[in-house]
Write a protein that holds these residues in place. Structure first.
Motif, PDB file in Angstrom:
ATOM      1  N   TYR A 153      -6.508 -12.245   2.021  1.00 14.24           N
ATOM      2  CA  TYR A 153      -5.826 -10.955   2.172  1.00 14.24           C
ATOM      3  C   TYR A 153      -6.721  -9.877   1.558  1.00 14.24           C
ATOM      4  N   ASN A 158      -5.652  -7.065   9.070  1.00 15.61           N
ATOM      5  CA  ASN A 158      -4.287  -7.609   9.124  1.00 15.61           C
ATOM      6  C   ASN A 158      -4.203  -8.845   8.239  1.00 15.61           C
ATOM      7  N   ASN A 159      -3.191  -8.895   7.399  1.00 12.04           N
ATOM      8  CA  ASN A 159      -3.026 -10.053   6.525  1.00 12.04           C
ATOM      9  C   ASN A 159      -1.601 -10.096   5.976  1.00 12.04           C
ATOM     10  N   PHE A 160      -1.294 -11.148   5.251  1.00  9.98           N
ATOM     11  CA  PHE A 160       0.051 -11.384   4.740  1.00  9.98           C
ATOM     12  C   PHE A 160       0.523 -10.245   3.824  1.00  9.98           C
ATOM     13  N   LYS A 162      -0.325  -7.078   3.742  1.00  7.95           N
ATOM     14  CA  LYS A 162      -0.012  -5.855   4.490  1.00  7.95           C
ATOM     15  C   LYS A 162       1.230  -6.033   5.368  1.00  7.95           C
ATOM     16  N   THR A 163       1.418  -7.250   5.881  1.00 13.13           N
ATOM     17  CA  THR A 163       2.623  -7.540   6.670  1.00 13.13           C
ATOM     18  C   THR A 163       3.871  -7.406   5.797  1.00 13.13           C
ATOM     19  N   ARG A 166       4.622  -3.801   5.085  1.00 13.31           N
ATOM     20  CA  ARG A 166       5.169  -3.139   6.279  1.00 13.31           C
ATOM     21  C   ARG A 166       6.630  -3.543   6.498  1.00 13.31           C
ATOM     22  N   LEU A 167       6.919  -4.836   6.383  1.00 12.94           N
ATOM     23  CA  LEU A 167       8.294  -5.314   6.589  1.00 12.94           C
ATOM     24  C   LEU A 167       9.256  -4.738   5.548  1.00 12.94           C
TER      25      LEU A 167
END
Length: 290
Positions: A153, A158-160, A162-163, A166-167
């Motif tokens: 990451y 894109n990686n866990f 940042k996900t 965002r979520l």
């Protein structure tokens, strides 16, 4: 010293660009897929003729683990044919190849950290193509460093991490699996290690240090605990629910346990690298403050 970096647009490539100014003695040449197609042998040869690199860091890869199950040809082209082409041209130009591989070459059934001697047994297309790429390099060119890493990451790509961030901005509740164990690795820490290997080897007239190495940050955790720390360090309050893997089916099977033993890389390169292996929580906490 000239260092060619493929996959410059990915998170490791961007992390290498981020630290490049700290190494003014190195001439970095960064190429993304638009400037270097590693699946095209002639394309690779032309570039090597032009820049004559001492080292090539292959940060280009097909890493969409689930998508690979429905796009095996594309994954094979980048992860195997691309690796083969780079090894072939590196041999022709006597360039040392540093190739990034993954914990996904293992099936995750072990209960203690994986060493470089453990027998790979990938369970999905992504892991299989990464293993095939490793083996192609080993057969073609002995001057290589294959670095297996895990759970990468960073503030780039894109990686866990940042996900999760965002979520958290979109939802009140997030469910994350709590029964897959591994080690988050900050791509900037990985980038530093790759450059340190280059500088170490550059000053050795002959090296017998080539081969496969594991590198990740220190420690281990579940994806759930990783997410928990991401939110904690960012002062985000959210309802985070631990769930078993069975409640979150994915096209590709993940290793249940994929912690990597880093003894070999630390013993081989000494304090230069072992001093820089941070605990994953420390590294995660620092990244948030950059």
């Amino acid at each position: 010293m000239v260092v060619l970096v493929t996959g410059a647009g990915g998170q490791l490539g961007q992390s290498l660009q981020f630290i490049a100014p700290n190494y003014p003695d190195i001439q970095f040449v960064f190429c993304d897929s638009s400037t270097l197609d590693i699946t095209n042998l002639n394309n690779v040869k032309q570039l090597f003729k032009q820049i004559k690199p001492n080292f090539c860091i292959n940060a280009a890869a097909y890493t969409a683990v689930d998508k690979a199950e429905s796009e095996p040809e594309k994954a094979y082209l980048i992860n195997v044919v691309g690796a083969k082409n780079l090894a072939t041209v590196c041999k022709e130009f006597d360039t040392i190849l540093l190739h990034i591989s993954t914990d996904f070459v293992f099936d995750g059934t072990k209960k203690t950290p994986y060493t470089e001697e453990d027998i790979p047994n990938p369970e999905g297309v992504y892991g299989q193509t990464k293993l095939d790429g490793e083996q192609a390099i080993q057969e073609i060119w002995h001057k290589h460093f294959i670095i297996r890493t895990s759970w990468v990451y960073s503030q780039f790509g894109n990686n866990f991490m940042k996900t999760m961030l965002r979520l958290a901005a979109e939802r009140d509740k997030i469910s994350v699996v709590n029964d897959q164990i591994g080690t988050p690795t900050n791509a900037v820490d990985l980038a530093e290690v790759l450059v340190k290997i280059c500088t170490s080897i550059f000053h050795l007239p002959s090296s017998n240090l080539f081969g496969i190495y594991n590198f990740s940050n220190e420690g281990q955790c579940s994806w759930y605990f990783f997410a928990k720390k991401i939110f904690e360090f960012n002062n985000i309050k959210i309802n985070l629910e631990p769930i078993p893997t069975t409640s979150f089916p994915t096209p590709a099977k993940r290793p249940g346990y994929s912690v990597l033993d880093k003894s070999k890389i630390k013993n081989t390169f000494g304090p230069e690298i072992s001093g820089g292996v941070k605990y994953w929580e420390t590294s995660l906490n620092e990244i948030e403050k950059e």
